[in-house]
Design an enzyme around this catalytic site. Structure first.
Site, short mmCIF file in Angstrom:
data_model
loop_
_atom_site.label_atom_id
_atom_site.label_comp_id
_atom_site.label_asym_id
_atom_site.label_seq_id
_atom_site.Cartn_x
_atom_site.Cartn_y
_atom_site.Cartn_z
N THR A 158 0.86 -1.19 0.00
CA THR A 158 0.00 0.00 0.00
C THR A 158 0.90 1.24 0.00
OG1 THR A 158 -1.62 -1.22 1.28
CG2 THR A 158 -1.86 1.17 1.26
N GLU A 363 -3.04 -6.94 6.69
CA GLU A 363 -2.57 -6.70 8.07
C GLU A 363 -2.99 -7.84 9.00
OE1 GLU A 363 -2.43 -2.77 9.64
OE2 GLU A 363 -2.26 -1.87 7.67
N THR A 365 -4.54 -11.92 8.22
CA THR A 365 -5.83 -12.48 7.78
C THR A 365 -6.70 -12.80 9.00
OG1 THR A 365 -4.95 -14.70 7.89
CG2 THR A 365 -4.77 -13.58 5.75
N SER A 366 -7.95 -13.09 8.74
CA SER A 366 -8.84 -13.49 9.85
C SER A 366 -8.27 -14.73 10.55
CB SER A 366 -10.24 -13.79 9.32
OG SER A 366 -10.89 -12.58 8.99
#
Lengths: 381, 249
Positions: A158, A363, A365-366
């Site tokens: 990003t 940032e 993953t689940s």
């Protein structure tokens, strides 16, 4: 217990809401369609102080607390995730990392312009073969005495092209595993850095995501943050706070979709009465509101713990997991409530649904959040 | 030049207005309060002028008539860029009592321009500015859509039938401003929000005054009637429906 916000926190929430509803919304669809970076919005938000809102005023930040940050992130994300992720990466990864672990010289040189938003930062951890498995860094930072020589490739970065300041995670001592990793502040315009093409993404299309390649990039020793081998710990500590930013972003997608669904259900008629008077829609909205409220409380609790100087990694993992999961669910339901209108871009909810998906991935993953939470509960490390 | 901006503390413009039983009072439960949009534009213009002519505009003071619950709105005005705030501690009852309270408070202040939004978005009386100028015995200019300071004098443009009129005015004066005075309302910056708490917010006692009007009752606007769709195959029905049913042509 006190669930009241301070007057300042409410003013920050209102300022973010006003900017989002008056300005961000005007070109959000066009920017999403054409993958246009929100240059003017980043500049305006920097002037308002959002780009370094938690940095101490000593380093040109606004000195706001994390609770205010959650409120601002939610409001901006209701309208535009591409802009809010630029703010999140700059604030909670780059500025936080340098302010918390950097030297005074690093803060003077790099943190000040980042906090003013004159420069934007990027956090370079992910690699083609090291996403969730962050210990498997292939990028190397070879110790050459007075400098490091960096080689390797970072993916899905990003702010990859617009950032002036990179925080690069790289392996110095492969034999030491994750304890051999360092974090370096790298000038994006250093010789040997090349930036790949803009990624053509499903959502967050107006944020600037690239691969970044390093070929024999010379980085001065004084640009290393922390002790030799601190890089992995740095990444994990910084991401603990980063999760609060992304959790709040997911919360914003969900609450934005909920607000649009409430408005639509009160206006749109079917079978002779407003959608709001159909129980199948009304119950969906009630369910969505419960989930949004839960996510908000988890985000605010994690932020509050951080502001109190208490451990917050477990709380921020819960907030990120839950907010991302319900963001996906609530935005999907919002598209369902809007029916055919929801599937076209004009009504915004399909974009929120596309954007929500990323919060389950980046940032941490689940699934990574579940690892963090379960390890804490089960004492397995 | 000292500029005073009158601020009305009004419900957020998206509020769904409800009335208390008897329809004599608005039910403000759960309402979010904001700076009246016209006053916010007036304040924005005052801040713009101070930023571009710091030698001419030395101080911006915001003033309101209200109880303590109006203070967050006043602090937002301070965060946006006003230098000082005055809250006249009295409940605003009608346009006349509001004008009297402000006029009495201003008699103790040094002012050159007083900016009033043309209306407030809650009670829409459209009359505080004019009454205030009369009570202060100073000139007033209405329908002001632009304000500049030229050679230390205010130059205003006002909307007139079919065009615009530019005039300069002596000071002190009351300017009743409308949309166009500023384009985008000023959003407070973080720095502004942090410094707002250190700026003076003075509370002065209201004077005893009686309203000239009394609210008899409120009526909600009629519900919008449902939309009638016309088959594109039968567009010729439209003029007749507009004439006979909607009665708009």
């Amino acid at each position: 217990m006190n669930f009241e916000f301070t007057e300042e926190q409410l003013m920050i929430q209102q300022a973010a809401r006003d900017y989002a509803q008056r300005e961000l919304v005007l070109d959000v669809i066009e920017r999403d369609n054409n993958s246009i970076y929100p240059t003017k919005h980043v500049k305006a938000l920097a002037e308002l102080g959002f780009m370094g809102m938690m940095v101490s005023p000593e380093y040109d930040g606004a000195g706001m607390d994390t609770v205010s940050y959650v409120l601002a992130m939610e409001e901006l994300s209701k309208v535009d995730g591409s802009t809010s992720v630029i703010m999140s990466v700059n604030n909670s990864l780059v500025c936080y990392g340098i302010e918390t672990f950097g030297t005074e010289e690093q803060k003077q040189k790099y943190l000040r312009p980042l906090a003013r938003g004159e420069k934007i930062g990027a956090f370079l951890l992910s690699e083609p073969e090291a996403g969730s498995d962050a210990t498997s860094q292939k990028t190397t930072a070879e110790d050459k005495g007075d400098h490091y020589l960096v080689n390797g490739t970072k993916n899905w970065i990003t702010n990859g092209n617009t950032a002036s300041v990179y925080l690069v995670i790289a392996q110095t001592y492969p034999e030491k595993g994750h304890k051999g990793i360092n974090v370096l502040i790298v000038d994006r315009h250093s010789a040997g850095i090349s930036v790949g093409p803009h990624e053509d993404k499903m959502g967050m299309r107006s944020s600037d995501t690239h691969s970044v390649m390093f070929t024999d990039v010379i980085v001065p020793k004084e640009n290393r943050i922390g002790e030799d081998g601190f890089g992995f710990k740095f990444a994990m500590k910084t991401l603990e706070g980063g999760r609060i930013g992304i959790a709040s972003q997911a919360l914003g997608f969900a609450s934005g979709a909920l607000e649009r669904s409430i408005k639509y259900a009160q206006e749109r008629k079917a079978f002779g009465k407003e959608l709001a008077k159909h129980q199948s829609v009304a119950f969906k909205i009630a369910q969505m509101a419960i989930e949004v409220e839960n996510a908000r409380n988890l985000c605010l609790k994690a932020a509050w713990l951080k502001d109190q100087g208490k451990p917050y990694g477990y709380a921020s993992a819960m907030a990120k997991y839950y907010a991302a999961e319900i963001a996906m669910k609530v935005t999907t339901e919002a598209v369902q409530i809007h029916g055919g209108y929801g599937y076209v871009k004009e009504y915004h909810v399909e974009r929120l649904m596309r954007e929500a998906k990323l919060t389950q991935i980046y940032e941490g993953t689940s699934e990574i959040q579940l690892i963090v939470i379960s390890r804490e509960l089960l004492h397995v490390h | 030049m000292n500029i005073f901006v009158c601020i009305s503390n009004v419900p957020d413009t998206t509020t769904r207005i409800k009335f208390k039983p008897g329809n004599k009072e608005v039910d403000f439960t759960g309402v979010q309060w904001i700076i009246n949009p016209w006053d916010e534009l007036a304040l924005t213009r005052a801040i713009e002028l101070k930023e571009s002519n710091p030698a001419d505009v030395t101080k911006i003071t915001v003033i309101t008539v209200g109880k303590a619950d109006a203070e967050p709105t006043m602090r937002k005005a301070l965060a946006s860029g006003a230098d000082e705030a005055i809250r006249i501690d009295a409940a605003p009852e009608d346009a006349y009592t509001t004008a009297v309270q402000i006029a009495e408070a201003l008699k103790n202040e040094s002012f050159h321009l007083v900016l009033c939004g043309v209306e407030s978005s809650d009670y829409n009386s459209w009359s505080v500015g004019g009454m205030l100028a009369e009570l202060l015995d100073v000139p007033s200019v209405s329908a002001v859509s632009s304000l500049n300071i030229e050679n230390s004098k205010p130059v205003v443009t006002r909307e007139v039938d079919g065009g615009k009129q530019t005039l300069s005015t002596s000071t002190p004066a009351v300017l009743i401003v409308q949309k166009g005075i500023a384009i985008i309302p000023r959003i407070p910056s973080m720095r502004g929000i942090m410094t707002a708490r250190t700026k003076p917010l003075k509370v002065v006692q209201g004077v005893s005054t009686e309203p000239l009007t009394k609210i008899v009752d409120f009526q909600a606007p009629p519900q919008k009637s449902s939309c009638k769709m016309i088959d594109p195959e039968h567009l010729d029905e439209l003029p007749e429906l507009l004439h006979k049913e909607a009665r708009v042509i």
